[in-house]
Design a protein around this motif. Structure first.
Motif, short mmCIF file in Angstrom:
data_model
loop_
_atom_site.label_atom_id
_atom_site.label_comp_id
_atom_site.label_asym_id
_atom_site.label_seq_id
_atom_site.Cartn_x
_atom_site.Cartn_y
_atom_site.Cartn_z
N TRP A 83 21.71 29.47 16.47
CA TRP A 83 21.98 27.91 15.92
C TRP A 83 22.48 28.21 14.40
CZ3 TRP A 83 18.43 27.37 10.66
CH2 TRP A 83 17.74 28.21 11.00
N ARG A 84 22.68 30.09 13.20
CA ARG A 84 22.37 29.57 12.19
C ARG A 84 24.06 29.72 12.23
NH1 ARG A 84 18.94 35.25 12.13
NH2 ARG A 84 19.43 35.31 14.17
N LEU A 85 24.93 29.83 12.95
CA LEU A 85 26.16 29.38 12.95
C LEU A 85 26.70 27.85 12.78
CD1 LEU A 85 27.88 32.63 14.99
CD2 LEU A 85 27.93 31.79 12.47
N VAL A 112 30.35 13.66 -4.23
CA VAL A 112 29.09 15.15 -4.38
C VAL A 112 28.63 15.57 -3.00
CG1 VAL A 112 27.49 15.78 -5.85
CG2 VAL A 112 29.32 14.09 -6.72
N TRP A 113 27.95 14.84 -2.45
CA TRP A 113 27.44 15.19 -0.98
C TRP A 113 27.69 16.07 -0.91
CZ3 TRP A 113 24.69 9.61 -0.44
CH2 TRP A 113 23.45 9.51 -1.67
N ARG A 114 29.54 15.43 -0.10
CA ARG A 114 30.43 16.37 0.78
C ARG A 114 31.06 17.76 0.78
NH1 ARG A 114 34.24 12.48 3.95
NH2 ARG A 114 34.72 14.69 4.99
N ARG A 115 31.54 17.42 -1.10
CA ARG A 115 32.54 18.59 -1.29
C ARG A 115 31.12 20.09 -2.47
NH1 ARG A 115 35.62 19.95 1.85
NH2 ARG A 115 36.45 20.97 0.82
N SER A 116 30.87 19.38 -2.99
CA SER A 116 29.92 19.88 -3.87
C SER A 116 29.32 21.60 -3.26
CB SER A 116 29.21 19.39 -4.76
OG SER A 116 27.44 19.46 -4.24
N TYR A 117 29.55 21.91 -4.03
CA TYR A 117 29.30 23.29 -3.31
C TYR A 117 26.83 23.54 -3.29
CZ TYR A 117 27.54 28.36 -2.61
OH TYR A 117 26.86 29.72 -2.39
N ASP A 118 26.45 23.37 -4.14
CA ASP A 118 24.94 22.93 -4.61
C ASP A 118 24.13 21.83 -4.26
OD1 ASP A 118 25.65 23.24 -6.67
OD2 ASP A 118 24.74 24.57 -7.99
N THR A 119 25.00 21.24 -4.15
CA THR A 119 24.23 19.57 -4.34
C THR A 119 24.30 19.08 -3.13
OG1 THR A 119 25.27 19.32 -6.67
CG2 THR A 119 23.82 17.28 -5.04
N PRO A 120 23.19 19.40 -1.76
CA PRO A 120 22.53 18.64 -0.92
C PRO A 120 22.31 17.07 -0.35
CG PRO A 120 20.46 19.64 -1.70
CD PRO A 120 21.89 19.66 -2.37
N GLU A 147 21.47 20.30 4.20
CA GLU A 147 21.58 21.62 3.56
C GLU A 147 23.58 21.32 2.94
OE1 GLU A 147 21.49 25.09 6.38
OE2 GLU A 147 22.10 23.07 7.45
N SER A 148 22.98 21.96 1.77
CA SER A 148 24.35 21.95 0.81
C SER A 148 25.40 22.76 1.68
CB SER A 148 24.08 22.29 -0.70
OG SER A 148 23.35 23.63 -1.00
N LEU A 149 26.57 23.53 0.89
CA LEU A 149 27.04 25.02 1.28
C LEU A 149 26.58 26.02 0.77
CD1 LEU A 149 29.25 25.91 2.67
CD2 LEU A 149 30.68 25.29 1.12
N LYS A 150 25.79 25.10 -0.20
CA LYS A 150 24.73 27.03 -0.86
C LYS A 150 23.65 27.65 -0.01
CE LYS A 150 22.66 28.51 -4.77
NZ LYS A 150 21.41 28.50 -4.15
N THR A 151 22.92 26.63 1.07
CA THR A 151 21.67 27.01 1.75
C THR A 151 22.85 27.11 2.93
OG1 THR A 151 21.74 24.54 1.91
CG2 THR A 151 20.17 25.48 0.06
N VAL A 156 23.14 31.69 6.58
CA VAL A 156 24.46 32.32 7.49
C VAL A 156 25.05 33.90 7.52
CG1 VAL A 156 27.01 32.31 8.21
CG2 VAL A 156 25.91 30.46 8.15
N GLN A 157 24.63 34.14 6.17
CA GLN A 157 24.65 34.98 5.26
C GLN A 157 23.16 36.14 6.19
OE1 GLN A 157 24.64 35.80 1.04
NE2 GLN A 157 24.72 37.62 1.14
N PRO A 158 22.21 36.14 6.47
CA PRO A 158 21.53 36.83 7.16
C PRO A 158 22.45 37.68 8.51
CG PRO A 158 20.33 35.76 6.68
CD PRO A 158 21.99 35.44 6.01
#
Length: 236
Positions: A83-85, A112-120, A147-151, A156-158
């Motif tokens: 699920w992490r993918l 903003v919701w769709r394309r910003s990096y850190d605003t969910p 989730e934002s792209l940041k979260t 995903v990273q781990p």
């Protein structure tokens, strides 16, 4: 030499209906199936032999991996689902029509919701139609409610570091069949992109992104197998 192929799933039914999909388990359209097969044909034409496949637990990504591997003549390749993918969780926007949401909240806010990096987006309320907490795919997991792209990258990273990267470091050729935002998270990690730079990166559907890596998993070369449908790649 470690080799990575990133493949974004083909068109889904909710892509066609212009709805925020996120974690909702919708299937591919006929067009999406054709895109997945085309991706596999391109892999076969490039004579790439895949050792292992990773995908999410969502049907559109899983079936993309199956169709692509079959078209590549490599349906036997072992596959791991996690699920992490998954795609980014769209929170309270889940299921909504994108055009109607823009009319209600304003195009700028939705952008903003769709394309910003850190605003969910606003969080998903518990107990509703799209509450995934009782889905057995996620048993024992602490799930996000937006989730934002940041979260997305933070979950995903781990998984990348613990499961996918070791296969690449062992010299395997790995296919990751997943979603626009989980793949963008991997691209950000690999290419060392800034928070601002990743916003403009878009992975096209059904077009395998072939990345050749060095021993430290730094990109040495990268290209889309379908040059006519390629988007701009980060500089190496």
């Amino acid at each position: 030499m470690p080799t990575l192929i990133l493949l974004r799933h083909g068109q889904s039914q909710w892509n066609l209906e212009d709805r925020f999909t996120g974690w909702v388990d919708v299937d591919l359209t006929a067009e999406g199936e054709a895109q997945a097969r085309k991706g596999g044909e391109l892999i076969a034409q490039a004579k790439i032999e895949i050792d292992r496949c990773f995908t999410s637990v969502l049907t559109r990504a899983i079936r993309t991996s199956w169709l692509a591997l079959a078209a590549a003549g490599q349906a036997f390749v072992p596959e791991v689902k996690d699920w992490r993918l998954n795609e980014r969780h769209y929170g309270g926007l889940t299921g909504l029509n994108k055009t109607e949401t823009a009319a209600k909240h304003g195009a700028d806010q939705v952008k903003v919701w769709r394309r910003s990096y850190d605003t969910p987006p606003p969080p998903l309320a518990p107990g509703g139609e799209f509450d995934f907490s009782k889905d057995r795919r996620y048993a024992g997991a602490v799930l996000p409610d937006t989730e934002s792209l940041k979260t997305t990258l933070e979950r995903v990273q781990p998984y990348w570091e613990g499961e996918i990267a070791p296969c690449l470091q062992a010299g395997e050729t790995v296919l990751v069949a997943a979603h626009g935002n989980s793949l963008r998270a991997i691209v950000k990690l690999l290419f060392g992109l800034s928070d601002a730079a990743i916003i403009d990166v878009e992975v096209p559907t059904g077009n395998p992104l072939l990345i050749e890596l060095d021993g430290d998993l730094r990109p040495k070369a990268a290209r889309y197998l379908d040059a006519d449908r390629a988007t701009k790649l980060p500089e190496l």
